[in-house]
Enzyme design. Structure first.
Site, PDB file in Angstrom:
ATOM      1  CG  ASP A 162      -4.869  -0.730   5.838  1.00 53.95           C
ATOM      2  OD1 ASP A 162      -5.714  -1.151   5.018  1.00 53.95           O
ATOM      3  OD2 ASP A 162      -4.386   0.413   5.775  1.00 53.95           O
ATOM      4  CG  ASP A 205      -1.991   1.023   1.195  1.00 52.13           C
ATOM      5  OD1 ASP A 205      -2.206   1.604   0.116  1.00 52.13           O
ATOM      6  OD2 ASP A 205      -2.604   1.267   2.243  1.00 52.13           O
ATOM      7  NE  ARG A 264      -6.030   9.291  -0.015  1.00 59.10           N
ATOM      8  CZ  ARG A 264      -6.235   8.492   1.007  1.00 59.10           C
ATOM      9  NH1 ARG A 264      -5.579   8.689   2.129  1.00 59.10           N
ATOM     10  NH2 ARG A 264      -7.085   7.500   0.930  1.00 59.10           N
ATOM     11  CE  LYS A 301      -4.790  -3.462  -1.401  1.00 61.28           C
ATOM     12  NZ  LYS A 301      -4.630  -3.164   0.050  1.00 61.28           N
ATOM     13  NE  ARG A 309      -9.127   7.503  -7.759  1.00 61.26           N
ATOM     14  CZ  ARG A 309      -8.921   8.438  -6.850  1.00 61.26           C
ATOM     15  NH1 ARG A 309      -8.503   8.099  -5.617  1.00 61.26           N
ATOM     16  NH2 ARG A 309      -9.132   9.707  -7.122  1.00 61.26           N
ATOM     17  CG  ASN A 314     -13.707  -5.112   2.393  1.00 62.83           C
ATOM     18  OD1 ASN A 314     -14.371  -5.959   2.974  1.00 62.83           O
ATOM     19  ND2 ASN A 314     -14.180  -3.928   2.072  1.00 62.83           N
TER      20      ASN A 314
END
Length: 968
Positions: free
Chosen positions: A682, A336, A538, A663, A657, A685
């Site tokens: 983390d 991530d 961001r 993943k 996105r 999901n």
């Protein structure tokens, strides 16, 4: 010392009390929480928050594992035979070896198990509580009655709590009630003290899980006083008897050695025509014992425990031992961005509004000190002279409404502490992104508390969901108006907007009429997003709409999210900067040196992700985000078939996105390419991707409890560099185990070859002459093989370990090269150990072998005893020198640059020095030499011993040189 008395927690029907009564009953404050000092006092008063009798390390199980092992079984049989044949000295020494090994093995393994259990507890579910007016993360067992607990989606609730703040909270209480459906919670006071657990909707209970929503509660019961404690059940048991693939392979090796030992005994008796005598039986015992690497199991345990401790010190908690072995084979890391590659210290630095253009926000961190400046239609990366300072009074209604959205569609809290030690300091509670927006609102003069004070009342919340990448809230004002505020990813919000705000006007997006606005306004928005994202920011989109409730609809639970998040009015963009961690760039470069490819899988905009990826060298600095296949949006990646993905020359380095399903799809694509993947995660999901990866790595600070339970390793600092350190440790541990197994097994091969070769050397009665006594064999294993092997297990990582490609995932310890080395070293040591024995016996002593020299000394045995001593001295020094050779499988161990690093491994050089010194009493103490070790003091024989040592060292250096030149 007096015994600590733990006070029993009172059974109070907290569900019948009001929030204020609960607060008073537990002497706490829902705003400030407990102080650290008070929490420590309550921990002593009530005990730790854990269930009794729910596992832990059992000493008797560990002790049994030391005894019930095939290698120990051979020693026990040998011990019984020694006593049965009246060889009391040998029997006593074997008994001593068995007991010593059991004690040392028990101590090492029990300590390792305790360490593992402590580390598992560190990575077990944690709780967020308010202490000293700050939100902090504590292990569940440190939670005390009166703590203010913050409960979020995916948490495993750490204690029974009376709720005082709830937003769409649903919990799974099947563990307690058997009810399969989630239970929706509220704050309503319940009158009946006898209300069933399933109907106590203002309470949450320990070990149940949060299905969705969030809440805050006052901890009412902990440990055995909780509802789960009353029925003595636990949800989070950890299997402490887990065996790793390595341990299973070593168990198979142990059985192989046991069978080989039995075969060698048969060979000994076969050579003697299966004639039984005490001497033949003792010799058979000696041969069998020589095959046993007695310290193998204990050294493996010690090495793995040391590796686990080192990783814990490096802030990586190992939850499953098998991941230690897997780390060294990792070829790809999927990481991530936020908080892992970056600092997660977010600050809002830019804004953009339709018609107005760009704004710059000054200030850093979450101290709400800074100003807003208007920049115009072109974003300047640096402050410019022509900037114009803006205030809410001088700004447009559009700016005010956007700042209201930033403040109200936000669950973070910002406040000054009243704590004596930090009085007046600003602290923040919440998600870093939301904190940045809240700080922005404070800087602009519209803080959330002030808005609430002025009439905004929260009615309903739709929390952020990774599948839709949006969050929405419904507020009511004192004037009776309703407003929906939404924030989220631009692509996911703009599609829900039908209008945009320009000044005081709301203009349709599909058919713009205003002269001051470009015809294709959506492309204008996306161009502005790109401009912000290319600066590494961001980008969040803010929107709102006025809402007219349908009569009779429950506004708290009866609203449909799809309907709420539709027909929105676009307000503007906020650019938030999250700088890369200082360690990220060096860590990524280490990965490239180690042959590991890094992928960034993030929820951010492609340009934002690419900008950070360039800063940390995941992609080249000159990468064109719009055309390069190295950067891809999740929409594009998810729309591709497996065949299309497999046809790509290289999988994308950056996927933006990203959703949890993306993943999983990336891991599957990597696996199809036979790659070995470590995946970070983390959220709730992320559990599927953490389980699908070869090594799942959860974030300890920002990670949900569900993610931690699914992971193999938990990072306590959420830092990408820690992942790289963990991989380096995994490689170090694997290669060290390979080194000491090679050391032990080649020494055992040498011993067995010497003993079998000596079957040809027979005295006048036709019995074989022992080249080593039983005691000498055992002592050699205990003092000359095991201690250096322990040192090799603790060897620091080689400078080259992270400059070589990962080993193949199916590569075991016993590669062709390792097996070849064990045989070559074992045979060469056997020859050079047997040579002094033969030369002394047949050259210097003229073949005088005496009579029954295997069991006792007589003057006629002088030659045998001197020859035996020479062989023993050569064997011990060779095995000690071999430890230096085993430090590197191909590089020389005798260069000055290598030798001077020995001081980094005190265990290794101490074992070599002490092992050499121990030879002196063994050879020169009368009685000990003759009666126990069955040899004499030596003089001229030392020349043969050192000649063997020199020849062996020269041979090994030549052998390694040939390997370096001929093997890839």
């Amino acid at each position: 010392m007096g015994k600590t008395i733990v006070e029993v927690q009172l059974e109070v029907p907290y569900h019948t009390l009001t929030i204020a009564e609960t607060e008073a009953q537990l002497s706490t404050s829902i705003a400030e929480g407990l102080s650290t000092k008070e929490a420590e006092a309550r921990l002593r008063r009530y005990g730790t928050n854990e269930l009794k009798g729910d596992g832990g390390v059992k000493w008797y199980k560990v002790l049994w594992r030391q005894i019930a092992h095939p290698l120990v079984a051979v020693l026990l049989i040998a011990n019984a035979l020694a006593f049965a044949t009246s060889q009391f000295a040998e029997g006593g020494v074997i008994s001593f070896i068995i007991i010593t090994n059991a004690v040392i093995g028990f101590y090492q393994e029990f300590s390792a198990e305790q360490t593992m259990e402590a580390l598992r507890n560190m990575s077990s579910p944690t709780s967020q509580v308010i202490r000293d007016e700050n939100r902090t993360l504590v292990p569940n067992n440190q939670v005390v009655p009166g703590d203010i607990m913050i409960i979020e989606d995916g948490d495993v609730i750490g204690a029974d709590c009376r709720l005082f703040e709830v937003f769409n909270l649903e919990t799974d209480e099947a563990l307690l009630t058997g009810e399969s459906l989630p239970v929706q919670k509220n704050l309503d006071q319940i009158k009946s003290a006898e209300q069933p657990l399933g109907d106590r909707l203002n309470m949450v209970f320990s070990s149940t899980t949060v299905v969705k929503g969030r809440a805050k509660g006052i901890v009412t019961s902990t440990g055995m006083a909780t509802q789960i404690g009353k029925i003595a059940t636990t949800l989070m048991n950890v299997n402490t008897d887990e065996q790793t693939p390595l341990q299973k392979r070593l168990n198979k090796l142990a059985y192989f050695i046991m069978v080989a030992a039995v075969v060698s005994v048969i060979i000994v008796f076969g050579v003697h025509s299966f004639r039984y005598s005490t001497e033949i039986a003792i010799y058979a015992i000696s041969v069998a014992i020589s095959m046993i690497p007695q310290g193998l199991v204990a050294i493996v345990t010690l090495t793995m425990a040391f590796g686990v401790r080192r990783m814990a010190h490096a802030k990586a908690i190992v939850r499953r031992l098998s991941s230690l072995e897997s780390l060294g084979a990792v070829t790809n890391i999927c990481s991530d961005k936020t908080g892992t590659l970056t600092e997660s210290k977010m600050v809002a630095v830019r804004m953009w509004f339709p018609g107005d253009g760009f704004y710059r926000v000054s200030g850093t961190g979450f101290i709400p000190e800074g100003e807003i400046f208007y920049q115009g239609h072109t974003m300047n990366s640096k402050p410019q002279i022509q900037e114009e300072k803006v205030t809410i009074a001088s700004g447009s209604d559009q700016l005010l409404r956007a700042l209201q959205a930033a403040a109200l569609c936000n669950m973070a809290e910002l406040r000054k502490t009243n704590h004596p030690e930090t009085h007046g300091e600003w602290t923040a509670i919440g998600d870093p992104t939301e904190i940045a927006l809240q700080v922005l609102a404070y800087k602009a003069g519209v803080p959330k508390p002030e808005l609430i004070e002025n009439g905004f009342q929260l009615i309903a919340e739709f929390p952020f969901d990774s599948s839709v990448k949006r969050m929405s809230v419904l507020y009511k004002t004192d004037s009776g108006e309703y407003f929906i505020f939404t924030k989220g990813a631009t692509e996911r919000v703009i599609g829900r907007c039908s209008h945009y705000r320009h000044g005081e006007s709301e203009i349709p997006l599909e058919n713009e009429k205003a002269d001051s606005v470009q015809p294709d306004f959506k492309s204008t928005i996306m161009d502005s997003v790109d401009a912000l994202a290319e600066q590494g920011l961001r980008v969040l989109t803010l929107s709102y709409r006025k809402f007219t409730p349908t009569p009779g609809v429950d506004l708290v639970h009866g609203l449909d999210r799809e309907e709420v998040e539709s027909d929105l009015v676009f307000l503007g963009l906020v650019g938030i900067y999250d700088p890369p961690r200082e360690e990220s760039l060096p860590a990524v470069m280490r990965c490239y040196e180690a042959g590991i490819r890094v992928h960034m899988l993030t929820g951010d905009h492609p340009s934002t992700a690419a900008a950070i990826a360039k800063e940390v060298a995941i992609i080249p600095a000159d990468t064109n985000v719009k055309t390069s296949p190295m950067v891809m949006s999740a929409d594009m990646f998810d729309s591709m078939t497996e065949e299309q993905i497999d046809a790509l020359e290289e999988l994308p380095r950056v996927v933006a996105r990203c959703s949890p399903n993306t993943k999983v799809k990336m891991i599957a694509a990597l696996h199809r390419r036979k790659l070995f993947v470590a995946m970070t995660g983390d959220g709730v999901n992320d559990s599927p991707s953490l389980k699908a990866a070869n090594v799942g790595i959860a974030m300890g600070q920002s990670g949900s409890d569900v993610a931690k339970q699914a992971a193999d390793i938990v990072l306590t600092d959420d830092n990408f560099a820690t992942i790289v350190d963990a991989i380096a440790e995994g490689r170090r541990m694997f290669y060290n185990i390979q080194k000491f197994i090679q050391h032990l097994m080649s020494g055992n091969i040498a011993a067995i070859l010497v003993l079998l070769a000596a079957l040809a050397v027979k005295d006048s009665e036709g019995d074989s002459v022992f080249p080593l006594s039983t005691v000498a064999i055992l002592f050699m294993n205990l003092c000359y093989s095991s201690p250096p092997a322990i040192g090799l297990g603790l060897e620091p990582a080689s400078a080259m370990s992270m400059k070589e490609p990962p080993r193949s995932s199916d590569q075991g310890l016993f590669t062709f090269e390792v097996i070849m080395d064990m045989v070559v070293y074992g045979v060469s040591m056997a020859i050079l150990e047997f040579a002094p024995f033969i030369i002394v016996l047949f050259v210097f002593e003229d073949g005088e072998m005496g009579y029954r020299c295997n069991t006792s000394y007589s003057p006629s045995c002088d030659g045998v005893f001197r020859a035996r001593a020479a062989g023993y001295a050569a064997g011990t020094l060779l095995i000690l020198a071999h430890a230096i050779n085993c430090r590197d499988i191909r590089e020389s161990g005798w260069t000055w640059s290598r030798l001077k690093t020995l001081h980094h491994n005190k265990a290794l050089w101490l074992s070599i020095v002490l092992g050499t010194l121990i030879l002196i009493p063994i050879f020169y103490i009368p009685g000990l030499n003759k009666n126990v070790f069955k040899h004499l003091a030596i003089t001229y024989e030392w020349g043969l011993v050192f000649a063997s040592l020199f020849i062996y060292t020269a041979f090994v250096e030549l052998y390694k040189l040939i390997k370096r030149r001929t093997m890839a």
